[in-house]
Design an enzyme around this catalytic site. Structure first.
Site, PDB file in Angstrom:
ATOM      1  CG  ASN A   1       9.587 -70.608   0.045  1.00  0.00           C
ATOM      2  OD1 ASN A   1      10.101 -70.346   1.121  1.00  0.00           O
ATOM      3  ND2 ASN A   1       8.981 -69.695  -0.689  1.00  0.00           N
TER       4      ASN A   1
ATOM      5  CD  GLU B   1      10.129 -67.897  -4.695  1.00  0.00           C
ATOM      6  OE1 GLU B   1      10.664 -66.882  -5.183  1.00  0.00           O
ATOM      7  OE2 GLU B   1       9.006 -67.882  -4.150  1.00  0.00           O
TER       8      GLU B   1
ATOM      9  CB  CYS C   1       6.362 -76.019  -1.465  1.00  0.00           C
ATOM     10  SG  CYS C   1       5.301 -75.298  -2.700  1.00  0.00           S
TER      11      CYS C   1
ATOM     12  CD  GLU D   1       4.233 -76.660   2.545  1.00  0.00           C
ATOM     13  OE1 GLU D   1       5.137 -76.192   1.827  1.00  0.00           O
ATOM     14  OE2 GLU D   1       3.129 -76.110   2.700  1.00  0.00           O
TER      15      GLU D   1
ATOM     16  CB  CYS E   1       0.578 -75.753  -3.027  1.00  0.00           C
ATOM     17  SG  CYS E   1       1.869 -76.907  -3.539  1.00  0.00           S
TER      18      CYS E   1
HETATM   19  N1  THU Z   1       4.969 -72.048  -0.974  1.00  0.00           N
HETATM   20  C1  THU Z   1       5.435 -72.950  -0.065  1.00  0.00           C
HETATM   21  O1  THU Z   1       6.654 -73.119   0.093  1.00  0.00           O
HETATM   22  N2  THU Z   1       4.524 -73.654   0.646  1.00  0.00           N
HETATM   23  C2  THU Z   1       3.177 -73.441   0.618  1.00  0.00           C
HETATM   24  O2  THU Z   1       2.454 -74.065   1.378  1.00  0.00           O
HETATM   25  C3  THU Z   1       2.617 -72.468  -0.324  1.00  0.00           C
HETATM   26  C4  THU Z   1       3.573 -71.846  -1.272  1.00  0.00           C
HETATM   27  C5  THU Z   1       5.953 -71.217  -1.688  1.00  0.00           C
HETATM   28  C6  THU Z   1       6.180 -71.532  -3.132  1.00  0.00           C
HETATM   29  C7  THU Z   1       6.698 -70.210  -3.647  1.00  0.00           C
HETATM   30  O3  THU Z   1       8.102 -70.138  -3.420  1.00  0.00           O
HETATM   31  C8  THU Z   1       6.034 -69.167  -2.766  1.00  0.00           C
HETATM   32  O4  THU Z   1       5.549 -69.867  -1.649  1.00  0.00           O
HETATM   33  C9  THU Z   1       4.896 -68.422  -3.440  1.00  0.00           C
HETATM   34  O5  THU Z   1       4.004 -69.310  -4.009  1.00  0.00           O
END
Ligand code: THU
Length: 128
Positions: free
Chosen positions: A40, A42, A51, A53, A84
């Site tokens: 991920n 941000e 994310c 994935e 998500c």
């Molecule tokens: N996140 C992911 O990278 N993948 C997931 O399957 C769930 C959420 C990340 C997004 C964000 O940076 C952090 O987790 C919190 O939501």
């Protein structure tokens, strides 16, 4: 430990998650056995966060890969972290009915399928 989960755990270490502190790694295996990883990433605007994935899927697609088998998602959560909603849409559309392996840092894991995580999808069949 399985190769794909190991790759997801390793990718997780690269996560850029200064806002949530929640690091996620993903490892997407194509039909040739190659592994495409993502973490991920941000952003201060939060909404521009991508994310793990999707980073993995877009990386693979940008390498010209079109056929996929499995994805492993690794996070530090007792309840295993699933993709998500946005990632389910993207993974379904770009990668099809993947096997999805969820894993955490304690060595727990679970195997699912995209078709069960994302039933009755709106996909390309509607817009072609
Ligand atoms: N996140 C992911 O990278 N993948 C997931 O399957 C769930 C959420 C990340 C997004 C964000 O940076 C952090 O987790 C919190 O939501």
């Amino acid at each position: 430990m399985e190769r794909l989960v190991e790759a997801a755990l390793k990718a997780r270490e690269n996560a850029h998650a200064p806002f949530s502190g929640f690091k996620v790694g993903a490892a997407l295996e194509d039909t040739e056995g190659r592994i495409h990883t993502g973490c991920n990433v941000e952003n201060a605007t939060l909404g521009l966060t991508v994310c793990a994935e999707r980073v993995a899927a877009f990386g693979a697609i940008s390498q010209g890969v079109r056929e996929f088998k499995r994805i492993a998602v690794a996070a530090d959560s007792a309840a295993l972290t699933p993709p998500c909603g946005a990632c389910r849409q993207i993974l379904w559309e770009l990668c099809g009915d993947l096997e999805v392996i969820l894993a955490n840092l304690q060595g727990r894991s679970e195997r699912l399928r995209m078709k069960d995580l994302f039933p009755r999808p709106f996909d390309a069949t509607f817009v072609r």
